[in-house]
Design a protein around this motif. Structure first.
Motif, PDB file in Angstrom:
ATOM      1  N   PHE A 121      57.313  50.168  70.400  1.00 31.17           N
ATOM      2  CA  PHE A 121      58.181  51.345  70.330  1.00 31.17           C
ATOM      3  C   PHE A 121      57.370  52.628  70.504  1.00 31.17           C
ATOM      4  O   PHE A 121      57.751  53.518  71.281  1.00 31.17           O
ATOM      5  N   SER A 122      56.258  52.742  69.782  1.00 33.05           N
ATOM      6  CA  SER A 122      55.449  53.949  69.879  1.00 33.05           C
ATOM      7  C   SER A 122      54.835  54.097  71.264  1.00 33.05           C
ATOM      8  O   SER A 122      54.735  55.212  71.787  1.00 33.05           O
ATOM      9  N   PHE A 123      54.448  52.980  71.886  1.00 29.84           N
ATOM     10  CA  PHE A 123      53.857  53.046  73.232  1.00 29.84           C
ATOM     11  C   PHE A 123      54.856  53.587  74.248  1.00 29.84           C
ATOM     12  O   PHE A 123      54.550  54.521  75.008  1.00 29.84           O
ATOM     13  N   PHE A 124      56.051  53.025  74.265  1.00 30.32           N
ATOM     14  CA  PHE A 124      57.038  53.448  75.260  1.00 30.32           C
ATOM     15  C   PHE A 124      57.569  54.855  74.966  1.00 30.32           C
ATOM     16  O   PHE A 124      57.880  55.607  75.892  1.00 30.32           O
ATOM     17  N   LEU A 125      57.648  55.222  73.676  1.00 30.14           N
ATOM     18  CA  LEU A 125      58.061  56.583  73.346  1.00 30.14           C
ATOM     19  C   LEU A 125      57.011  57.582  73.825  1.00 30.14           C
ATOM     20  O   LEU A 125      57.345  58.635  74.390  1.00 30.14           O
ATOM     21  N   ALA A 126      55.737  57.252  73.623  1.00 26.30           N
ATOM     22  CA  ALA A 126      54.660  58.122  74.102  1.00 26.30           C
ATOM     23  C   ALA A 126      54.688  58.222  75.624  1.00 26.30           C
ATOM     24  O   ALA A 126      54.452  59.302  76.191  1.00 26.30           O
ATOM     25  N   ALA A 127      54.999  57.119  76.298  1.00 24.12           N
ATOM     26  CA  ALA A 127      55.061  57.133  77.763  1.00 24.12           C
ATOM     27  C   ALA A 127      56.181  58.038  78.261  1.00 24.12           C
ATOM     28  O   ALA A 127      55.995  58.825  79.202  1.00 24.12           O
ATOM     29  N   ILE A 128      57.352  57.951  77.613  1.00 27.79           N
ATOM     30  CA  ILE A 128      58.484  58.791  78.029  1.00 27.79           C
ATOM     31  C   ILE A 128      58.157  60.275  77.836  1.00 27.79           C
ATOM     32  O   ILE A 128      58.395  61.103  78.724  1.00 27.79           O
ATOM     33  N   LEU A 129      57.609  60.613  76.674  1.00 30.23           N
ATOM     34  CA  LEU A 129      57.281  62.009  76.414  1.00 30.23           C
ATOM     35  C   LEU A 129      56.172  62.508  77.338  1.00 30.23           C
ATOM     36  O   LEU A 129      56.189  63.667  77.764  1.00 30.23           O
TER      37      LEU A 129
END
Length: 240
Positions: A121-129
């Motif tokens: 979750f944190s990886f993909f959220l960081a990627a989106i941002l």
């Protein structure tokens, strides 16, 4: 009962966020090097989204700080939560001497369920941002449609997290069913009892009411409360 081991921190996912941050730095420097005259003259400081109007002049340092801010914040928070879960998992029996073996096993499994979701979750959220920050601070205009797409992506990711946590808890319920003497499992503010049909449960102290996360209605309530907040935060971050 065999002692439960320490839950590992998902370092691979966290290192992935570090990779995203490095990519952001390289991309920001490349944009300034190859297209200096096409870059915005100033970088939105983020205060505009909160009602301010200050935007610092474009520089390599200000651009890099702006682009990596979201990913760095997510990395710090996710690593902190993961390490906290890992440390808590190794001393569950000592911290809860009154709990039965079944209760300890369910608590450990629930922590492991949360830990397994934090990384991706944190990886993909960081990627989106990161992608949105690069686009907002790169040459050319960002359309409202693209902005909306980023916010929707954050909401979908949050919903996927909730579904994954729910599915994992159902697997725990099947693998480690609640016994008659373990019907009430009070884990701080988290209450999960599949045999209890109530959504709102008053604990034995008579002063505390918690939500029974074993009921589907509780997850709907959580979604109604959390998703709009995530959408607002995502919009503010993307606007900044």
């Amino acid at each position: 009962m065999k002692p439960l081991g320490k839950i590992a921190v998902p370092w691979a996912w966290h290192l992935g966020i570090v990779g995203i941050i490095i990519f952001d730095v390289v991309a920001a420097i490349t944009m300034l090097t190859l297209m200096p005259n096409s870059m915005p003259a100033r970088v939105n400081s983020g205060l505009v989204a909160l009602g301010g109007s200050y935007a610092p002049p474009m520089s390599q340092e200000s651009l890099i700080a702006k682009v990596i801010a979201g990913a760095v914040l997510i990395l710090v928070i996710s690593v902190g939560i993961s390490m906290l879960i890992s440390e808590q998992s190794k001393s569950l029996a000592a911290d809860h001497p009154e709990a039965s073996a079944v209760q300890i096993a369910r608590r450990w499994a629930s922590l492991n369920n949360i830990q397994s979701c934090i990384g991706w979750f944190s990886f993909f959220l960081a990627a989106i941002l990161s992608i949105s920050s690069l686009r907002l601070n790169s040459p050319g205009m960002t359309s409202n449609f693209e902005m909306a797409a980023y916010v929707i992506a954050v909401i979908v990711l949050a919903w996927t997290l909730m579904v994954s946590l729910r599915r994992g808890q159902l697997i725990i319920d099947r693998a480690i069913p609640v016994g008659e003497d373990d019907s009430e499992l009070k884990w701080g503010i988290i209450y999960h009892d599949a045999s209890d049909k109530r959504i709102f449960v008053e604990l034995d102290d008579g002063y505390t009411t918690v939500v029974n996360m074993a009921r589907g209605g509780a997850w709907v309530l959580l979604a109604v409360m959390v998703l709009p907040a995530i959408a607002i935060v995502g919009w503010v971050l993307l606007e900044s």
